[in-house]
Design an enzyme around this catalytic site. Sequence first.
Site, PDB file in Angstrom:
ATOM      1  N   CYS A 216       0.850  -1.187   0.000  1.00  0.00           N
ATOM      2  CA  CYS A 216       0.000   0.000   0.000  1.00  0.00           C
ATOM      3  C   CYS A 216       0.887   1.239   0.000  1.00  0.00           C
ATOM      4  CB  CYS A 216      -0.914   0.006   1.231  1.00  0.00           C
ATOM      5  SG  CYS A 216      -2.157   1.330   1.220  1.00  0.00           S
TER       6      CYS A 216
ATOM      7  N   CYS B 269      -4.297   0.055  10.591  1.00  0.00           N
ATOM      8  CA  CYS B 269      -4.352  -1.046   9.634  1.00  0.00           C
ATOM      9  C   CYS B 269      -4.061  -2.379  10.327  1.00  0.00           C
ATOM     10  CB  CYS B 269      -3.348  -0.819   8.508  1.00  0.00           C
ATOM     11  SG  CYS B 269      -3.391  -2.116   7.246  1.00  0.00           S
TER      12      CYS B 269
ATOM     13  N   CYS C 258     -21.208 -10.009   6.154  1.00  0.00           N
ATOM     14  CA  CYS C 258     -20.851 -11.238   6.872  1.00  0.00           C
ATOM     15  C   CYS C 258     -20.860 -11.062   8.379  1.00  0.00           C
ATOM     16  CB  CYS C 258     -19.497 -11.748   6.396  1.00  0.00           C
ATOM     17  SG  CYS C 258     -18.120 -10.601   6.610  1.00  0.00           S
TER      18      CYS C 258
ATOM     19  N   ASP D 254     -10.648 -12.337   5.452  1.00  0.00           N
ATOM     20  CA  ASP D 254      -9.713 -11.216   5.379  1.00  0.00           C
ATOM     21  C   ASP D 254      -9.166 -10.842   6.748  1.00  0.00           C
ATOM     22  OD1 ASP D 254      -8.359  -9.009   4.222  1.00  0.00           O
ATOM     23  OD2 ASP D 254      -9.980  -7.688   4.834  1.00  0.00           O
TER      24      ASP D 254
ATOM     25  N   CYS E 248     -24.658 -14.344  25.045  1.00  0.00           N
ATOM     26  CA  CYS E 248     -25.147 -14.104  23.681  1.00  0.00           C
ATOM     27  C   CYS E 248     -26.330 -15.008  23.364  1.00  0.00           C
ATOM     28  CB  CYS E 248     -24.030 -14.349  22.662  1.00  0.00           C
ATOM     29  SG  CYS E 248     -22.764 -13.068  22.624  1.00  0.00           S
TER      30      CYS E 248
ATOM     31  N   CYS F  37     -18.760  -9.788  14.371  1.00  0.00           N
ATOM     32  CA  CYS F  37     -17.571 -10.422  13.819  1.00  0.00           C
ATOM     33  C   CYS F  37     -16.750 -11.140  14.905  1.00  0.00           C
ATOM     34  CB  CYS F  37     -16.690  -9.375  13.140  1.00  0.00           C
ATOM     35  SG  CYS F  37     -15.252 -10.095  12.317  1.00  0.00           S
TER      36      CYS F  37
ATOM     37  N   CYS G 192     -20.443  -5.273  22.306  1.00  0.00           N
ATOM     38  CA  CYS G 192     -21.762  -5.809  22.646  1.00  0.00           C
ATOM     39  C   CYS G 192     -22.683  -4.755  23.248  1.00  0.00           C
ATOM     40  CB  CYS G 192     -21.609  -6.989  23.600  1.00  0.00           C
ATOM     41  SG  CYS G 192     -23.186  -7.667  24.196  1.00  0.00           S
TER      42      CYS G 192
END
Length: 365
Positions: A9, A16, A233, A255, A296, A309, A328
């Site tokens: 990059c 990042c 996702c 990823d 959860c 995620c 959360c």
Amino acid sequence: MLKPVGARCNLRCDYCYYLKRGLHQGEVMSEALLEEFVRQYIEAQTVPQVLFTWHGGEPLLRGIDFYRKALELQRKYAQGRQIDNCLQTNGTLLNEEWCRFFHDNGFLIGISIDGPQALHDGFRGTSWHEVMRGIQLLQQYGVEWNAMATVNIRNVEYPLDFYHFFEQIGCRFLQFTPVVEADKPECSITADQWGCFLCGVYDEWVHQDVGRVFVQLFDATLANWCGEAPGVCSMSPVCGHATVMEADGTVYSCDHFVGPDYCLGNIREQSLVELVNSERQRQFGRSKVTSLPRQCRECRWLFACHGECPKNRLLEDCYGQPGLNWLCRGYQQFFAHVAADMDFMKAELNAGRAPANIMSLKSTI
């Protein structure tokens, strides 16, 4: 998700998560490997529309001739399928040649930008003016584009400034991602900040911009409310549908999980179909459900976020079980805040009274 230059990059953004792994940082995809991927990827599809997603690092570093070759190969192997392309870029390398190319070939471009200059340049160097120049060129050449913004410690306290900025620059499709990096507390946000940010943006959006501006997280929330696929996702019940291939042909589960423990193999040695449908990848997908802590599983909002995620599951729950999402409490605040509106929009959709564009069908990066 295809990464033709791996982690390379021209920027080094402070938050990042990709560079710190130390993998695939000096690699560039060859045209021979590109052809192998294009052939396998198209042949693997079971639907007539095929979407190629180009990512980085900064994918424009591979040069425009590489993407011309990619289009040539897509036509060669299409066999009557419709081929579409989207590409995520930091925008600083865009010029007239790139924008003409994207327009002429129907690319959807995602631009990484974190808001007004004072908020953007805090963690992305002094790149704001270059990014804005790139956006103006995309607009000049009629290229479809979306914005992808991180929500970090610098901009999280300014939800209205953040949202109004994107309105002012003509952005109609907005995706934002919270920065949660355990080793970068100077960039990361808290759950309470996330909840207040979401509620602040939502209140402005719901009163002014429903059906006109599309915010991916709000679309995904409404989709889950209606029992439909959320299209992102992190809010889906299972993982495993966001695999990534690096510049050397190595395929990983996700990823956010590019590392030895999540390496599925290489398309030079096994087919893409075998890798994506492997038991290892199936286990990765199921683990999103099986690793949910008791808090959860008992939560009234589980249907809305599905634990979000797995990379953000950094806490113990109230029962002492690992796997609670860092954000959360913020999500709980947001879902409680929007519940009445979501119930209303769900009822309107079910009754056929809602406008067709209440939710975006636009692909996002």
